[in-house]
Design a protein around this motif. Structure first.
Motif, PDB file in Angstrom:
ATOM      1  N   ARG A 132      20.482  37.573  55.523  1.00  0.00           N
ATOM      2  CA  ARG A 132      20.467  37.348  56.972  1.00  0.00           C
ATOM      3  C   ARG A 132      19.414  36.322  57.311  1.00  0.00           C
ATOM      4  O   ARG A 132      18.327  36.299  56.743  1.00  0.00           O
ATOM      5  CB  ARG A 132      20.144  38.655  57.682  1.00  0.00           C
ATOM      6  CG  ARG A 132      21.200  39.711  57.561  1.00  0.00           C
ATOM      7  CD  ARG A 132      20.737  40.995  58.225  1.00  0.00           C
ATOM      8  NE  ARG A 132      20.449  40.798  59.638  1.00  0.00           N
ATOM      9  CZ  ARG A 132      19.869  41.713  60.389  1.00  0.00           C
ATOM     10  NH1 ARG A 132      19.491  42.858  59.879  1.00  0.00           N
ATOM     11  NH2 ARG A 132      19.640  41.466  61.667  1.00  0.00           N
ATOM     12  N   HIS A 180      15.180  36.345  62.144  1.00  0.00           N
ATOM     13  CA  HIS A 180      15.323  36.373  63.595  1.00  0.00           C
ATOM     14  C   HIS A 180      14.095  35.735  64.238  1.00  0.00           C
ATOM     15  O   HIS A 180      12.964  36.076  63.893  1.00  0.00           O
ATOM     16  CB  HIS A 180      15.481  37.822  64.048  1.00  0.00           C
ATOM     17  CG  HIS A 180      15.559  37.977  65.535  1.00  0.00           C
ATOM     18  ND1 HIS A 180      16.581  37.448  66.290  1.00  0.00           N
ATOM     19  CD2 HIS A 180      14.721  38.604  66.416  1.00  0.00           C
ATOM     20  CE1 HIS A 180      16.391  37.759  67.556  1.00  0.00           C
ATOM     21  NE2 HIS A 180      15.267  38.450  67.664  1.00  0.00           N
ATOM     22  N   ALA A 185       9.156  43.429  62.975  1.00  0.00           N
ATOM     23  CA  ALA A 185      10.516  42.983  62.684  1.00  0.00           C
ATOM     24  C   ALA A 185      10.955  43.416  61.290  1.00  0.00           C
ATOM     25  O   ALA A 185      12.118  43.795  61.071  1.00  0.00           O
ATOM     26  CB  ALA A 185      10.600  41.459  62.817  1.00  0.00           C
ATOM     27  N   GLU A 213      13.930  45.965  59.780  1.00  0.00           N
ATOM     28  CA  GLU A 213      14.880  45.648  58.714  1.00  0.00           C
ATOM     29  C   GLU A 213      14.951  46.759  57.673  1.00  0.00           C
ATOM     30  O   GLU A 213      15.777  46.721  56.764  1.00  0.00           O
ATOM     31  CB  GLU A 213      14.483  44.341  58.016  1.00  0.00           C
ATOM     32  CG  GLU A 213      14.749  43.090  58.825  1.00  0.00           C
ATOM     33  CD  GLU A 213      14.490  41.831  58.023  1.00  0.00           C
ATOM     34  OE1 GLU A 213      14.583  41.885  56.772  1.00  0.00           O
ATOM     35  OE2 GLU A 213      14.186  40.791  58.628  1.00  0.00           O
ATOM     36  N   PHE A 221      14.041  46.374  68.796  1.00  0.00           N
ATOM     37  CA  PHE A 221      15.357  45.961  69.294  1.00  0.00           C
ATOM     38  C   PHE A 221      15.311  45.722  70.804  1.00  0.00           C
ATOM     39  O   PHE A 221      15.877  44.744  71.312  1.00  0.00           O
ATOM     40  CB  PHE A 221      16.408  47.021  68.970  1.00  0.00           C
ATOM     41  CG  PHE A 221      16.714  47.162  67.497  1.00  0.00           C
ATOM     42  CD1 PHE A 221      16.448  46.125  66.611  1.00  0.00           C
ATOM     43  CD2 PHE A 221      17.265  48.338  66.993  1.00  0.00           C
ATOM     44  CE1 PHE A 221      16.734  46.249  65.261  1.00  0.00           C
ATOM     45  CE2 PHE A 221      17.559  48.473  65.647  1.00  0.00           C
ATOM     46  CZ  PHE A 221      17.288  47.425  64.786  1.00  0.00           C
ATOM     47  N   ARG A 222      14.646  46.639  71.529  1.00  0.00           N
ATOM     48  CA  ARG A 222      14.622  46.554  72.991  1.00  0.00           C
ATOM     49  C   ARG A 222      13.924  45.289  73.475  1.00  0.00           C
ATOM     50  O   ARG A 222      14.323  44.701  74.493  1.00  0.00           O
ATOM     51  CB  ARG A 222      13.935  47.801  73.565  1.00  0.00           C
ATOM     52  CG  ARG A 222      13.964  47.853  75.101  1.00  0.00           C
ATOM     53  CD  ARG A 222      13.538  49.203  75.633  1.00  0.00           C
ATOM     54  NE  ARG A 222      12.149  49.488  75.337  1.00  0.00           N
ATOM     55  CZ  ARG A 222      11.728  50.430  74.531  1.00  0.00           C
ATOM     56  NH1 ARG A 222      12.598  51.213  73.906  1.00  0.00           N
ATOM     57  NH2 ARG A 222      10.429  50.635  74.332  1.00  0.00           N
ATOM     58  N   GLY A 269      13.594  42.423  71.729  1.00  0.00           N
ATOM     59  CA  GLY A 269      14.072  41.202  71.095  1.00  0.00           C
ATOM     60  C   GLY A 269      13.244  40.731  69.911  1.00  0.00           C
ATOM     61  O   GLY A 269      13.384  39.586  69.465  1.00  0.00           O
ATOM     62  N   ALA A 301      13.413  42.171  66.940  1.00  0.00           N
ATOM     63  CA  ALA A 301      14.339  42.277  65.812  1.00  0.00           C
ATOM     64  C   ALA A 301      15.757  42.309  66.343  1.00  0.00           C
ATOM     65  O   ALA A 301      15.990  42.618  67.520  1.00  0.00           O
ATOM     66  CB  ALA A 301      14.038  43.530  64.989  1.00  0.00           C
ATOM     67  N   ARG A 302      16.701  42.002  65.472  1.00  0.00           N
ATOM     68  CA  ARG A 302      18.098  41.954  65.871  1.00  0.00           C
ATOM     69  C   ARG A 302      18.822  43.171  65.305  1.00  0.00           C
ATOM     70  O   ARG A 302      18.755  43.399  64.079  1.00  0.00           O
ATOM     71  CB  ARG A 302      18.721  40.659  65.348  1.00  0.00           C
ATOM     72  CG  ARG A 302      20.176  40.443  65.704  1.00  0.00           C
ATOM     73  CD  ARG A 302      20.587  39.038  65.302  1.00  0.00           C
ATOM     74  NE  ARG A 302      20.239  38.756  63.911  1.00  0.00           N
ATOM     75  CZ  ARG A 302      20.057  37.544  63.436  1.00  0.00           C
ATOM     76  NH1 ARG A 302      20.165  36.483  64.237  1.00  0.00           N
ATOM     77  NH2 ARG A 302      19.760  37.360  62.156  1.00  0.00           N
ATOM     78  N   PRO A 303      19.484  43.953  66.128  1.00  0.00           N
ATOM     79  CA  PRO A 303      20.227  45.107  65.603  1.00  0.00           C
ATOM     80  C   PRO A 303      21.275  44.670  64.589  1.00  0.00           C
ATOM     81  O   PRO A 303      21.840  43.562  64.708  1.00  0.00           O
ATOM     82  CB  PRO A 303      20.879  45.709  66.854  1.00  0.00           C
ATOM     83  CG  PRO A 303      20.075  45.183  68.007  1.00  0.00           C
ATOM     84  CD  PRO A 303      19.622  43.824  67.582  1.00  0.00           C
ATOM     85  N   ALA A 325      24.731  44.095  62.749  1.00  0.00           N
ATOM     86  CA  ALA A 325      26.066  43.888  63.329  1.00  0.00           C
ATOM     87  C   ALA A 325      26.901  45.132  63.120  1.00  0.00           C
ATOM     88  O   ALA A 325      26.833  45.767  62.087  1.00  0.00           O
ATOM     89  CB  ALA A 325      26.728  42.682  62.670  1.00  0.00           C
TER      90      ALA A 325
END
Length: 247
Positions: free
Chosen positions: A170, A173, A192, A196, A238-239, A241, A243-245, A247
């Motif tokens: 990935r 982010h 972050a 992961e 996540f809330r 931004g 880190a990215r949840p 997919a």
């Protein structure tokens, strides 16, 4: 100019000046033993001894040694972080790690932080003198054992590069421009990586810092964000931004 521990010229620095060495180790007996040993070696002058990384950084600023013999596992500020700060603030001072540990988790973060030499504490006076002279002259001061570890790591990395790619990683982010709750960039990076699913040891390897440094960052970011555990930290990341949840 005096002769070094091998009977050859070169132990002294420019204009016959001895190599000024600072010792950093949190164990009093070990620290005093190293200082005593160095005092017996020609061409070396011990200018100070520190009981932890914070004191080592402070004494380097005061005495401007040529070389620091640095332990890794120390309170307040470990050897990796102290090495990074010394090399950033005093680039003329070289660092030789002198530690009990020769594992990858200790070795590679220390070298990434800027250490030019790495010895284990079973090294004798001649080996220490050689490493000090080597880093003073611009070479690397590595024990044969450490050189083998580096070659093994290089060989393993080369084999991994040649192996067929199974799945693309990935993309990292990007962190938000403005971080919440006074988080530093490094704390946000650690957060972050927690999101992961990485362990403290894996985060240390990714960021080239020691596990103790990672633990310090985690304690700080937990206090700032008022989260109680890693699960809450992931939700927070996540809330906001950081880190990215998945997919």
């Amino acid at each position: 100019m005096t002769e070094d521990a091998f009977g050859r010229s070169g132990g002294d620095g420019p204009a016959g000046r001895p190599t000024r060495v600072l010792v950093a180790d949190d164990q009093t007996v070990v620290r005093e033993g190293i200082v005593m040993l160095l005092g017996l070696l020609p061409g070396i002058e011990v200018v100070g001894a520190a009981a932890d990384g914070e004191e080592a950084v402070r004494l380097v600023a005061r005495h401007e040694p040529d070389v620091v013999l640095m332990d890794l596992r120390m309170p307040r500020c470990d050897g990796v972080e102290a090495t990074r700060r010394i090399r950033a603030e005093h680039p003329a001072t070289e660092v030789v790690i002198l530690t009990t540990y020769a594992d990858d988790e200790s070795l590679f973060p220390a070298l990434q932080a800027g250490a030019r030499g790495y010895l284990t504490k079973d090294a004798g006076g001649e080996e220490i003198a050689r490493a000090v002279a080597d880093v003073r002259s611009g070479a690397a001061g590595l024990s044969p054992q450490i050189q083998r570890r580096l070659l093994e790591r290089l060989s393993a990395s080369t084999a991994e590069e040649r192996a067929p790619e199974v799945a693309p990683e990935r993309q990292p982010h990007a962190l938000p421009t403005s971080l919440p709750d006074g988080l530093t960039t490094r704390e946000a990076e650690v957060l972050a990586l927690i999101a992961e699913g990485l362990s403290n040891a894996e985060i240390a390897g990714r960021l080239f810092v020691s596990p103790a440094t990672v633990k310090t960052h985690i304690n700080n970011l937990f206090a700032k964000t008022a989260v109680r555990d890693r699960a809450q930290a992931v939700t927070y990341a996540f809330r906001h931004g950081i880190a990215r949840p998945p997919a």
